[in-house]
Write a protein that holds these residues in place. Structure first.
Motif, PDB file in Angstrom:
ATOM      1  N   LYS A  39       1.588  -3.764 -14.018  1.00 47.02           N
ATOM      2  CA  LYS A  39       0.312  -4.142 -13.409  1.00 47.02           C
ATOM      3  C   LYS A  39      -0.833  -3.998 -14.406  1.00 47.02           C
ATOM      4  CE  LYS A  39      -3.057  -4.729 -10.371  1.00 47.02           C
ATOM      5  NZ  LYS A  39      -4.206  -4.326 -11.184  1.00 47.02           N
ATOM      6  N   SER A  40      -0.821  -2.943 -15.189  1.00 50.15           N
ATOM      7  CA  SER A  40      -1.910  -2.715 -16.144  1.00 50.15           C
ATOM      8  C   SER A  40      -1.898  -3.744 -17.264  1.00 50.15           C
ATOM      9  CB  SER A  40      -1.811  -1.291 -16.717  1.00 50.15           C
ATOM     10  OG  SER A  40      -1.992  -0.337 -15.695  1.00 50.15           O
ATOM     11  N   VAL A  41      -0.725  -4.168 -17.683  1.00 50.16           N
ATOM     12  CA  VAL A  41      -0.649  -5.245 -18.676  1.00 50.16           C
ATOM     13  C   VAL A  41      -1.281  -6.512 -18.111  1.00 50.16           C
ATOM     14  CG1 VAL A  41       0.928  -6.786 -19.912  1.00 50.16           C
ATOM     15  CG2 VAL A  41       1.357  -4.314 -19.892  1.00 50.16           C
ATOM     16  N   LEU A  42      -0.961  -6.840 -16.884  1.00 49.36           N
ATOM     17  CA  LEU A  42      -1.535  -8.027 -16.245  1.00 49.36           C
ATOM     18  C   LEU A  42      -3.047  -7.900 -16.078  1.00 49.36           C
ATOM     19  CD1 LEU A  42       1.119  -8.671 -13.449  1.00 49.36           C
ATOM     20  CD2 LEU A  42       0.874  -9.909 -15.610  1.00 49.36           C
ATOM     21  N   SER A  43      -3.536  -6.681 -15.892  1.00 50.58           N
ATOM     22  CA  SER A  43      -4.950  -6.452 -15.579  1.00 50.58           C
ATOM     23  C   SER A  43      -5.863  -6.572 -16.780  1.00 50.58           C
ATOM     24  CB  SER A  43      -5.123  -5.051 -14.961  1.00 50.58           C
ATOM     25  OG  SER A  43      -4.435  -4.951 -13.745  1.00 50.58           O
ATOM     26  N   SER A  44      -5.309  -6.523 -17.977  1.00 53.68           N
ATOM     27  CA  SER A  44      -6.149  -6.514 -19.167  1.00 53.68           C
ATOM     28  C   SER A  44      -7.091  -7.716 -19.190  1.00 53.68           C
ATOM     29  CB  SER A  44      -5.258  -6.523 -20.413  1.00 53.68           C
ATOM     30  OG  SER A  44      -6.040  -6.543 -21.585  1.00 53.68           O
ATOM     31  N   ARG A  45      -8.398  -7.433 -19.233  1.00 54.97           N
ATOM     32  CA  ARG A  45      -9.455  -8.452 -19.279  1.00 54.97           C
ATOM     33  C   ARG A  45      -9.347  -9.456 -18.132  1.00 54.97           C
ATOM     34  NH1 ARG A  45     -10.592  -9.877 -25.654  1.00 54.97           N
ATOM     35  NH2 ARG A  45     -10.599  -7.724 -26.402  1.00 54.97           N
ATOM     36  N   THR A  46      -8.925  -8.973 -16.981  1.00 59.79           N
ATOM     37  CA  THR A  46      -8.717  -9.846 -15.827  1.00 59.79           C
ATOM     38  C   THR A  46      -9.280  -9.176 -14.585  1.00 59.79           C
ATOM     39  OG1 THR A  46      -6.676 -10.704 -16.817  1.00 59.79           O
ATOM     40  CG2 THR A  46      -6.958 -11.045 -14.457  1.00 59.79           C
ATOM     41  N   TYR A  47      -9.901  -9.955 -13.714  1.00 57.91           N
ATOM     42  CA  TYR A  47     -10.423  -9.401 -12.465  1.00 57.91           C
ATOM     43  C   TYR A  47      -9.288  -8.802 -11.635  1.00 57.91           C
ATOM     44  CZ  TYR A  47     -14.845 -11.830 -13.344  1.00 57.91           C
ATOM     45  OH  TYR A  47     -16.020 -12.261 -13.899  1.00 57.91           O
ATOM     46  N   ASP A  48      -9.602  -7.713 -10.932  1.00 60.51           N
ATOM     47  CA  ASP A  48      -8.587  -6.998 -10.168  1.00 60.51           C
ATOM     48  C   ASP A  48      -7.887  -7.902  -9.155  1.00 60.51           C
ATOM     49  OD1 ASP A  48      -8.999  -4.632 -11.485  1.00 60.51           O
ATOM     50  OD2 ASP A  48     -10.327  -3.780  -9.984  1.00 60.51           O
ATOM     51  N   GLU A  49      -8.658  -8.733  -8.458  1.00 60.43           N
ATOM     52  CA  GLU A  49      -8.045  -9.562  -7.427  1.00 60.43           C
ATOM     53  C   GLU A  49      -7.069 -10.576  -8.032  1.00 60.43           C
ATOM     54  OE1 GLU A  49     -12.351 -11.139  -8.017  1.00 60.43           O
ATOM     55  OE2 GLU A  49     -11.291  -9.213  -7.996  1.00 60.43           O
ATOM     56  N   VAL A  50      -7.376 -11.038  -9.243  1.00 57.41           N
ATOM     57  CA  VAL A  50      -6.491 -11.986  -9.918  1.00 57.41           C
ATOM     58  C   VAL A  50      -5.219 -11.291 -10.391  1.00 57.41           C
ATOM     59  CG1 VAL A  50      -6.262 -13.546 -11.905  1.00 57.41           C
ATOM     60  CG2 VAL A  50      -8.410 -13.459 -10.613  1.00 57.41           C
ATOM     61  N   SER A  51      -5.376 -10.108 -10.983  1.00 54.53           N
ATOM     62  CA  SER A  51      -4.195  -9.404 -11.496  1.00 54.53           C
ATOM     63  C   SER A  51      -3.305  -8.892 -10.369  1.00 54.53           C
ATOM     64  CB  SER A  51      -4.610  -8.244 -12.402  1.00 54.53           C
ATOM     65  OG  SER A  51      -5.369  -7.266 -11.708  1.00 54.53           O
ATOM     66  N   TRP A  52      -3.908  -8.471  -9.250  1.00 58.29           N
ATOM     67  CA  TRP A  52      -3.089  -8.036  -8.114  1.00 58.29           C
ATOM     68  C   TRP A  52      -2.282  -9.201  -7.549  1.00 58.29           C
ATOM     69  CZ3 TRP A  52      -1.008  -3.804  -6.816  1.00 58.29           C
ATOM     70  CH2 TRP A  52      -1.639  -2.584  -6.989  1.00 58.29           C
ATOM     71  N   ALA A  53      -2.912 -10.357  -7.427  1.00 61.36           N
ATOM     72  CA  ALA A  53      -2.199 -11.530  -6.920  1.00 61.36           C
ATOM     73  C   ALA A  53      -1.043 -11.899  -7.851  1.00 61.36           C
ATOM     74  CB  ALA A  53      -3.164 -12.699  -6.762  1.00 61.36           C
ATOM     75  N   ALA A  54      -1.289 -11.817  -9.166  1.00 59.74           N
ATOM     76  CA  ALA A  54      -0.238 -12.124 -10.136  1.00 59.74           C
ATOM     77  C   ALA A  54       0.889 -11.088 -10.052  1.00 59.74           C
ATOM     78  CB  ALA A  54      -0.813 -12.160 -11.544  1.00 59.74           C
ATOM     79  N   PHE A  55       0.527  -9.835  -9.888  1.00 57.81           N
ATOM     80  CA  PHE A  55       1.536  -8.779  -9.776  1.00 57.81           C
ATOM     81  C   PHE A  55       2.418  -9.004  -8.552  1.00 57.81           C
ATOM     82  CE2 PHE A  55       2.913  -4.695  -8.031  1.00 57.81           C
ATOM     83  CZ  PHE A  55       3.577  -4.133  -9.109  1.00 57.81           C
ATOM     84  N   ILE A  56       1.815  -9.343  -7.433  1.00 59.71           N
ATOM     85  CA  ILE A  56       2.578  -9.577  -6.197  1.00 59.71           C
ATOM     86  C   ILE A  56       3.519 -10.768  -6.366  1.00 59.71           C
ATOM     87  CG2 ILE A  56       2.352 -10.284  -3.785  1.00 59.71           C
ATOM     88  CD1 ILE A  56      -0.286  -8.615  -3.762  1.00 59.71           C
ATOM     89  N   ARG A  57       3.049 -11.834  -7.006  1.00 62.41           N
ATOM     90  CA  ARG A  57       3.917 -12.988  -7.256  1.00 62.41           C
ATOM     91  C   ARG A  57       5.066 -12.619  -8.193  1.00 62.41           C
ATOM     92  NH1 ARG A  57      -1.115 -15.496  -7.909  1.00 62.41           N
ATOM     93  NH2 ARG A  57      -0.789 -15.601 -10.185  1.00 62.41           N
ATOM     94  N   ASP A  81      -0.081 -16.764 -14.233  1.00 65.95           N
ATOM     95  CA  ASP A  81      -1.335 -17.499 -14.394  1.00 65.95           C
ATOM     96  C   ASP A  81      -2.112 -17.454 -13.070  1.00 65.95           C
ATOM     97  OD1 ASP A  81      -2.776 -19.366 -16.276  1.00 65.95           O
ATOM     98  OD2 ASP A  81      -2.596 -20.667 -14.532  1.00 65.95           O
ATOM     99  N   PRO A  82      -3.443 -17.267 -13.043  1.00 66.34           N
ATOM    100  CA  PRO A  82      -4.397 -17.430 -14.133  1.00 66.34           C
ATOM    101  C   PRO A  82      -4.916 -16.114 -14.737  1.00 66.34           C
ATOM    102  CG  PRO A  82      -5.571 -17.553 -12.071  1.00 66.34           C
ATOM    103  CD  PRO A  82      -4.142 -17.240 -11.736  1.00 66.34           C
ATOM    104  N   VAL A  83      -4.089 -15.095 -14.929  1.00 62.19           N
ATOM    105  CA  VAL A  83      -4.574 -13.908 -15.633  1.00 62.19           C
ATOM    106  C   VAL A  83      -5.003 -14.312 -17.038  1.00 62.19           C
ATOM    107  CG1 VAL A  83      -3.094 -12.329 -14.311  1.00 62.19           C
ATOM    108  CG2 VAL A  83      -2.289 -13.240 -16.505  1.00 62.19           C
ATOM    109  N   THR A  84      -5.922 -13.581 -17.596  1.00 60.61           N
ATOM    110  CA  THR A  84      -6.385 -13.864 -18.954  1.00 60.61           C
ATOM    111  C   THR A  84      -5.234 -13.686 -19.943  1.00 60.61           C
ATOM    112  OG1 THR A  84      -8.535 -12.997 -18.314  1.00 60.61           O
ATOM    113  CG2 THR A  84      -8.148 -13.295 -20.656  1.00 60.61           C
ATOM    114  N   PHE A  85      -5.130 -14.596 -20.897  1.00 57.44           N
ATOM    115  CA  PHE A  85      -4.064 -14.568 -21.907  1.00 57.44           C
ATOM    116  C   PHE A  85      -2.683 -14.551 -21.258  1.00 57.44           C
ATOM    117  CE2 PHE A  85      -7.555 -11.982 -23.999  1.00 57.44           C
ATOM    118  CZ  PHE A  85      -8.095 -13.060 -24.677  1.00 57.44           C
ATOM    119  N   ALA A  86      -2.489 -15.409 -20.262  1.00 53.59           N
ATOM    120  CA  ALA A  86      -1.210 -15.450 -19.544  1.00 53.59           C
ATOM    121  C   ALA A  86      -0.049 -15.731 -20.489  1.00 53.59           C
ATOM    122  CB  ALA A  86      -1.264 -16.506 -18.445  1.00 53.59           C
TER     123      ALA A  86
END
Length: 240
Positions: A39-57, A81-86
């Motif tokens: 989750k923290s890797v996904l969160s880097s430079r990314t809004y929480d709501e975007v990274s949480w959605a990506a983590f759940i997927r 996607d769309p996390v930053t630097f996907a």
């Protein structure tokens, strides 16, 4: 090892003032350490709501994290996607899982609960792509609940403006400075709360380009380091 300076710390009154506005911050459903790492890797430079959605997927697509070992960038990138630097993160995650399995023989980081915090932090930071922010997140935000402060962009910015860290300095220097100031009796829960209070303040009022100093509960104690007068978003009376 962090040895707290023998000086009164500004962190407790800062925490108390922010808590009076934002309320207490308590962990409700912490992730296991491996899941928090992902989750923290996904969160880097990314809004929480975007990274949480990506983590759940990602969790839905790979219920067993070990399956990420065989995942390709082409398969992972559209999932996160769309996390930053996907694209970079889609390459990094399989490598990270492979390294963990090589180091430990299993996907389990629970052993870090028994390690000294500084050693646990250093172990995590030897993993590919893991810096001090991600390492601290694994230790503090997960079920490990260790004494480590997550210093993200918002926390770092607020700490600089309050004069709690040097204006110039990298993330590790900011982490070390703030941990040195943390009262000796503070444990994981207190640092978890401080992180979310400073982060929430940085996202809502002490923003990057337009800080609302006139609305800030810390304004009388804040030296406003690096904030020029024209950046101060003033309160406009309703009858103006």
């Amino acid at each position: 090892m962090h040895i707290r300076l023998a000086l009164p710390s500004d962190l407790p009154p800062t925490r108390d003032r922010l808590r009076s506005v934002l309320g207490p911050q308590r962990p409700e459903h912490p992730l296991d350490p491996v899941s928090q790492l992902i989750k923290s890797v996904l969160s880097s430079r990314t809004y929480d709501e975007v990274s949480w959605a990506a983590f759940i997927r990602l969790r839905a697509a790979y219920p067993d994290w070990e399956a990420l070992v065989h995942a390709t960038q082409e398969a992972l990138e559209p999932v996160i996607d769309p996390v930053t630097f996907a694209d970079q993160k889609a390459r990094q995650l399989p490598i990270l899982i492979r390294v963990l399995l090589l180091k430990r023989g299993e996907l389990n980081l629970d052993f870090l609960a028994a390690e000294p915090v500084d050693e646990a932090l250093a172990w995590l930071m030897r993993l590919p792509g893991v810096g001090v922010k991600i390492a601290a997140a694994v230790l503090n935000l997960s079920t490990l609940n260790r004494r480590a402060l997550v210093v993200d962009t918002h926390v770092h910015r607020v700490a600089r403006r309050l004069g709690l860290t040097a204006r110039a300095g990298d993330a590790r220097a900011a982490y070390d400075s703030l941990m040195d100031q943390a009262p000796a009796e503070w444990q994981g829960e207190q640092l978890y709360e401080l992180h979310w209070l400073l982060k929430g303040h940085g996202q809502s009022l002490c923003t990057h380009f337009d800080p609302a100093c006139g609305l800030c509960v810390l304004r009388d104690a804040c030296p406003r380091v690096g904030v020029s007068g024209d950046q101060d978003r003033r309160v406009i009376p309703f009858d103006a």
